[in-house]
Design a protein around this motif. Structure first.
Motif, PDB file in Angstrom:
ATOM      1  N   PRO A 137       4.958  -8.061   3.345  1.00 10.85           N
ATOM      2  CA  PRO A 137       4.563  -6.651   3.247  1.00 10.85           C
ATOM      3  C   PRO A 137       3.565  -6.407   2.122  1.00 10.85           C
ATOM      4  O   PRO A 137       2.756  -5.476   2.199  1.00 10.85           O
ATOM      5  CB  PRO A 137       5.894  -5.928   3.005  1.00 10.85           C
ATOM      6  CG  PRO A 137       6.825  -6.970   2.512  1.00 10.85           C
ATOM      7  CD  PRO A 137       6.395  -8.255   3.137  1.00 10.85           C
ATOM      8  N   ASP A 138       3.606  -7.226   1.073  1.00  8.63           N
ATOM      9  CA  ASP A 138       2.634  -7.074  -0.012  1.00  8.63           C
ATOM     10  C   ASP A 138       1.212  -7.226   0.535  1.00  8.63           C
ATOM     11  O   ASP A 138       0.333  -6.392   0.270  1.00  8.63           O
ATOM     12  CB  ASP A 138       2.875  -8.121  -1.097  1.00  8.63           C
ATOM     13  CG  ASP A 138       4.171  -7.900  -1.859  1.00  8.63           C
ATOM     14  OD1 ASP A 138       4.768  -6.813  -1.712  1.00  8.63           O
ATOM     15  OD2 ASP A 138       4.582  -8.814  -2.595  1.00  8.63           O
ATOM     16  N   ARG A 139       0.981  -8.302   1.280  1.00 10.11           N
ATOM     17  CA  ARG A 139      -0.347  -8.529   1.843  1.00 10.11           C
ATOM     18  C   ARG A 139      -0.690  -7.460   2.870  1.00 10.11           C
ATOM     19  O   ARG A 139      -1.815  -6.918   2.872  1.00 10.11           O
ATOM     20  CB  ARG A 139      -0.398  -9.912   2.492  1.00 10.11           C
ATOM     21  CG  ARG A 139      -1.713 -10.193   3.201  1.00 10.11           C
ATOM     22  CD  ARG A 139      -1.663 -11.469   4.026  1.00 10.11           C
ATOM     23  NE  ARG A 139      -2.907 -11.672   4.750  1.00 10.11           N
ATOM     24  CZ  ARG A 139      -3.087 -12.578   5.703  1.00 10.11           C
ATOM     25  NH1 ARG A 139      -2.095 -13.395   6.030  1.00 10.11           N
ATOM     26  NH2 ARG A 139      -4.248 -12.683   6.332  1.00 10.11           N
ATOM     27  N   TRP A 140       0.265  -7.142   3.744  1.00 12.38           N
ATOM     28  CA  TRP A 140       0.005  -6.172   4.816  1.00 12.38           C
ATOM     29  C   TRP A 140      -0.398  -4.814   4.233  1.00 12.38           C
ATOM     30  O   TRP A 140      -1.394  -4.214   4.644  1.00 12.38           O
ATOM     31  CB  TRP A 140       1.243  -6.025   5.698  1.00 12.38           C
ATOM     32  CG  TRP A 140       0.997  -5.308   6.992  1.00 12.38           C
ATOM     33  CD1 TRP A 140       0.795  -5.868   8.211  1.00 12.38           C
ATOM     34  CD2 TRP A 140       0.932  -3.887   7.187  1.00 12.38           C
ATOM     35  NE1 TRP A 140       0.591  -4.891   9.157  1.00 12.38           N
ATOM     36  CE2 TRP A 140       0.679  -3.660   8.560  1.00 12.38           C
ATOM     37  CE3 TRP A 140       1.059  -2.783   6.338  1.00 12.38           C
ATOM     38  CZ2 TRP A 140       0.548  -2.379   9.097  1.00 12.38           C
ATOM     39  CZ3 TRP A 140       0.929  -1.501   6.870  1.00 12.38           C
ATOM     40  CH2 TRP A 140       0.676  -1.314   8.235  1.00 12.38           C
ATOM     41  N   MET A 141       0.372  -4.325   3.259  1.00  9.65           N
ATOM     42  CA  MET A 141       0.123  -2.981   2.733  1.00  9.65           C
ATOM     43  C   MET A 141      -1.173  -2.926   1.928  1.00  9.65           C
ATOM     44  O   MET A 141      -1.874  -1.906   1.938  1.00  9.65           O
ATOM     45  CB  MET A 141       1.327  -2.525   1.905  1.00  9.65           C
ATOM     46  CG  MET A 141       2.574  -2.326   2.770  1.00  9.65           C
ATOM     47  SD  MET A 141       4.057  -1.873   1.855  1.00  9.65           S
ATOM     48  CE  MET A 141       3.693  -0.160   1.485  1.00  9.65           C
ATOM     49  N   LYS A 142      -1.509  -3.997   1.264  1.00  9.36           N
ATOM     50  CA  LYS A 142      -2.785  -4.045   0.540  1.00  9.36           C
ATOM     51  C   LYS A 142      -3.950  -3.935   1.513  1.00  9.36           C
ATOM     52  O   LYS A 142      -4.875  -3.130   1.311  1.00  9.36           O
ATOM     53  CB  LYS A 142      -2.887  -5.340  -0.266  1.00  9.36           C
ATOM     54  CG  LYS A 142      -4.213  -5.541  -0.989  1.00  9.36           C
ATOM     55  CD  LYS A 142      -4.211  -6.835  -1.757  1.00  9.36           C
ATOM     56  CE  LYS A 142      -5.547  -7.062  -2.470  1.00  9.36           C
ATOM     57  NZ  LYS A 142      -6.665  -7.228  -1.503  1.00  9.36           N
ATOM     58  N   ASP A 143      -3.904  -4.704   2.595  1.00 13.51           N
ATOM     59  CA  ASP A 143      -4.993  -4.671   3.578  1.00 13.51           C
ATOM     60  C   ASP A 143      -4.994  -3.373   4.383  1.00 13.51           C
ATOM     61  O   ASP A 143      -6.059  -2.927   4.842  1.00 13.51           O
ATOM     62  CB  ASP A 143      -4.883  -5.880   4.515  1.00 13.51           C
ATOM     63  CG  ASP A 143      -5.173  -7.196   3.805  1.00 13.51           C
ATOM     64  OD1 ASP A 143      -5.703  -7.158   2.674  1.00 13.51           O
ATOM     65  OD2 ASP A 143      -4.858  -8.262   4.373  1.00 13.51           O
ATOM     66  N   PHE A 144      -3.845  -2.768   4.547  1.00 10.06           N
ATOM     67  CA  PHE A 144      -3.722  -1.498   5.271  1.00 10.06           C
ATOM     68  C   PHE A 144      -4.543  -0.407   4.599  1.00 10.06           C
ATOM     69  O   PHE A 144      -5.144   0.446   5.270  1.00 10.06           O
ATOM     70  CB  PHE A 144      -2.247  -1.111   5.336  1.00 10.06           C
ATOM     71  CG  PHE A 144      -1.941   0.194   6.026  1.00 10.06           C
ATOM     72  CD1 PHE A 144      -2.236   0.376   7.373  1.00 10.06           C
ATOM     73  CD2 PHE A 144      -1.325   1.232   5.337  1.00 10.06           C
ATOM     74  CE1 PHE A 144      -1.927   1.571   8.011  1.00 10.06           C
ATOM     75  CE2 PHE A 144      -1.017   2.421   5.966  1.00 10.06           C
ATOM     76  CZ  PHE A 144      -1.326   2.596   7.310  1.00 10.06           C
ATOM     77  N   GLU A 145      -4.599  -0.432   3.290  1.00  9.30           N
ATOM     78  CA  GLU A 145      -5.328   0.586   2.535  1.00  9.30           C
ATOM     79  C   GLU A 145      -6.815   0.571   2.855  1.00  9.30           C
ATOM     80  O   GLU A 145      -7.502   1.593   2.685  1.00  9.30           O
ATOM     81  CB  GLU A 145      -5.129   0.363   1.028  1.00  9.30           C
ATOM     82  CG  GLU A 145      -3.710   0.557   0.538  1.00  9.30           C
ATOM     83  CD  GLU A 145      -3.311   2.011   0.442  1.00  9.30           C
ATOM     84  OE1 GLU A 145      -4.226   2.870   0.415  1.00  9.30           O
ATOM     85  OE2 GLU A 145      -2.095   2.295   0.398  1.00  9.30           O
ATOM     86  N   GLU A 146      -7.323  -0.557   3.324  1.00  6.33           N
ATOM     87  CA  GLU A 146      -8.766  -0.715   3.508  1.00  6.33           C
ATOM     88  C   GLU A 146      -9.156  -0.940   4.967  1.00  6.33           C
ATOM     89  O   GLU A 146     -10.270  -1.386   5.247  1.00  6.33           O
ATOM     90  CB  GLU A 146      -9.250  -1.896   2.656  1.00  6.33           C
ATOM     91  CG  GLU A 146      -8.911  -1.739   1.179  1.00  6.33           C
ATOM     92  CD  GLU A 146      -9.147  -3.011   0.388  1.00  6.33           C
ATOM     93  OE1 GLU A 146      -9.526  -4.033   1.000  1.00  6.33           O
ATOM     94  OE2 GLU A 146      -8.946  -2.980  -0.840  1.00  6.33           O
ATOM     95  N   ALA A 147      -8.248  -0.626   5.895  1.00  3.47           N
ATOM     96  CA  ALA A 147      -8.483  -0.971   7.303  1.00  3.47           C
ATOM     97  C   ALA A 147      -9.004   0.189   8.146  1.00  3.47           C
ATOM     98  O   ALA A 147      -9.125   0.045   9.369  1.00  3.47           O
ATOM     99  CB  ALA A 147      -7.196  -1.520   7.918  1.00  3.47           C
ATOM    100  N   GLY A 148      -9.295   1.328   7.534  1.00  2.43           N
ATOM    101  CA  GLY A 148      -9.885   2.432   8.272  1.00  2.43           C
ATOM    102  C   GLY A 148      -8.913   3.463   8.799  1.00  2.43           C
ATOM    103  O   GLY A 148      -9.286   4.305   9.627  1.00  2.43           O
ATOM    104  N   PHE A 149      -7.661   3.426   8.345  1.00  2.00           N
ATOM    105  CA  PHE A 149      -6.692   4.432   8.766  1.00  2.00           C
ATOM    106  C   PHE A 149      -6.891   5.720   7.966  1.00  2.00           C
ATOM    107  O   PHE A 149      -7.127   5.687   6.758  1.00  2.00           O
ATOM    108  CB  PHE A 149      -5.265   3.910   8.579  1.00  2.00           C
ATOM    109  CG  PHE A 149      -4.901   2.792   9.502  1.00  2.00           C
ATOM    110  CD1 PHE A 149      -4.358   3.049  10.752  1.00  2.00           C
ATOM    111  CD2 PHE A 149      -5.128   1.471   9.143  1.00  2.00           C
ATOM    112  CE1 PHE A 149      -4.029   2.020  11.616  1.00  2.00           C
ATOM    113  CE2 PHE A 149      -4.805   0.429  10.002  1.00  2.00           C
ATOM    114  CZ  PHE A 149      -4.255   0.701  11.244  1.00  2.00           C
ATOM    115  N   LYS A 150      -6.780   6.853   8.657  1.00  2.00           N
ATOM    116  CA  LYS A 150      -6.949   8.145   7.992  1.00  2.00           C
ATOM    117  C   LYS A 150      -5.798   8.389   7.010  1.00  2.00           C
ATOM    118  O   LYS A 150      -4.642   8.086   7.326  1.00  2.00           O
ATOM    119  CB  LYS A 150      -6.986   9.268   9.028  1.00  2.00           C
ATOM    120  CG  LYS A 150      -8.194   9.241   9.949  1.00  2.00           C
ATOM    121  CD  LYS A 150      -8.134  10.389  10.952  1.00  2.00           C
ATOM    122  CE  LYS A 150      -9.339  10.373  11.873  1.00  2.00           C
ATOM    123  NZ  LYS A 150      -9.272  11.485  12.880  1.00  2.00           N
ATOM    124  N   PRO A 151      -6.089   8.940   5.852  1.00  2.00           N
ATOM    125  CA  PRO A 151      -5.033   9.196   4.862  1.00  2.00           C
ATOM    126  C   PRO A 151      -3.889  10.032   5.413  1.00  2.00           C
ATOM    127  O   PRO A 151      -2.723   9.805   5.058  1.00  2.00           O
ATOM    128  CB  PRO A 151      -5.778   9.932   3.738  1.00  2.00           C
ATOM    129  CG  PRO A 151      -7.194   9.474   3.857  1.00  2.00           C
ATOM    130  CD  PRO A 151      -7.426   9.282   5.327  1.00  2.00           C
TER     131      PRO A 151
END
Length: 288
Positions: free
Chosen positions: A255-269
């Protein structure tokens, strides 16, 4: 689960090591192939996984995959995972897995696990279990799940299990085409169906089924978000924002890696809180 004190809920984690049963090294070559594919050889115990998630204030849904008839390999007991969840109910929820080839005996087991062990959902892996999700042999188990209003997770798309092995280990990718879940969604409209993973190479099929059938969800496990297909991110930001779930596939992806990359993957806040936790709270009826 005490979700108000959690920053997220990981809806897709695996039990890898049993502390009840000795390790079954039959078919261990599948583990080695998966390690190579995911570039990970982490095999934590159930308690080690719980401790890892508790330290991060992330809830977890845990299960194993029962593929005894197809792989000939002894499963981790569903009861072991369920008892761990009972002892750590503030942070953990147990799903069960029952080989669909077990038919009515599988349905009896499903009912017992729900009524006696408090299992809150079920996991299926068509490629590893060797069946089409719409095969009527699985109906007795699905009927028990639907009767109790519980969700069912289905692996979809490519599988790291068997990747690179001779003949792919004999595992058929076609079983995990998400379009096969269309029939299941029709015949079990009150069973919430979770399509696990970006469904490569059938991402558009998965988005179509989920958009058409309101009881179908998608979890984002098994991939780093930076590799998600652009159409998956687009639908997660719009039409499917209320039915997209955070999942890591731990321990293969942390989850550490997933959540870090999630922040920069283009999902709306504005959709990110729902994906990380809010949608899972509704699906798992944690406020009920």
């Amino acid at each position: 689960m005490d979700h108000r004190n959690l920053i997220a809920i990981d809806t897709h984690t695996h039990a890898e090591v049993s502390c009840w049963n000795p390790f079954d090294n039959y078919g261990e070559e599948y583990d080695r192939a998966a390690d190579k594919y995911f570039r990970s050889s982490r095999r934590p115990t159930i308690q080690e996984s719980i401790d890892y998630y508790r330290e991060r204030k992330i809830g977890l849904v845990m299960f194993m995959v029962d593929a005894e008839s197809n792989l000939g390999r002894r499963r981790i007991p569903n009861e072991e995972i369920a008892e761990a969840a009972q002892k750590n109910s503030d942070i953990m929820i147990a799903f069960a897995s029952i080989d669909p080839h077990k038919g009515k005996m599988g349905a009896r087991e499903a009912r017992r696990l729900i009524e006696e062990y408090g299992v809150k959902g079920f996991k299926f892996h068509p490629t590893v279990q060797g069946y089409h999700p719409y095969d009527k042999m699985a109906w007795p188990i699905y009927e028990v799940i639907a009767e109790h209003g519980l969700p069912a997770v289905f692996h979809t798309g490519h599988s790291g299990i068997g990747s690179g092995m001779r003949c792919g280990g004999g595992l058929r990718l076609e079983y995990s085409n998400p379009m096969h879940l269309d029939d299941v969604a029709i015949d079990f409209p009150d069973m919430q169906i979770i399509m696990a993973h970006p469904s490569f190479p059938w991402q558009d099929e998965a988005l179509s089924v989920a958009t058409h059938k309101p009881n179908v969800w998608i979890d984002l496990s098994g991939w780093s978000p930076k590799y998600f297909p652009k159409q998956l991110v687009q639908y997660a930001n719009t039409l499917l924002k209320d039915r997209i779930l955070f999942g890591s596939d731990y321990p293969l992806i942390t989850p550490d890696r997933w959540m870090k990359d999630f922040e920069e993957a283009g999902f709306k806040p504005e959709v990110m809180p729902g994906i990380l936790k809010g949608n899972a709270v509704r699906l798992l009826k944690l406020d009920a």
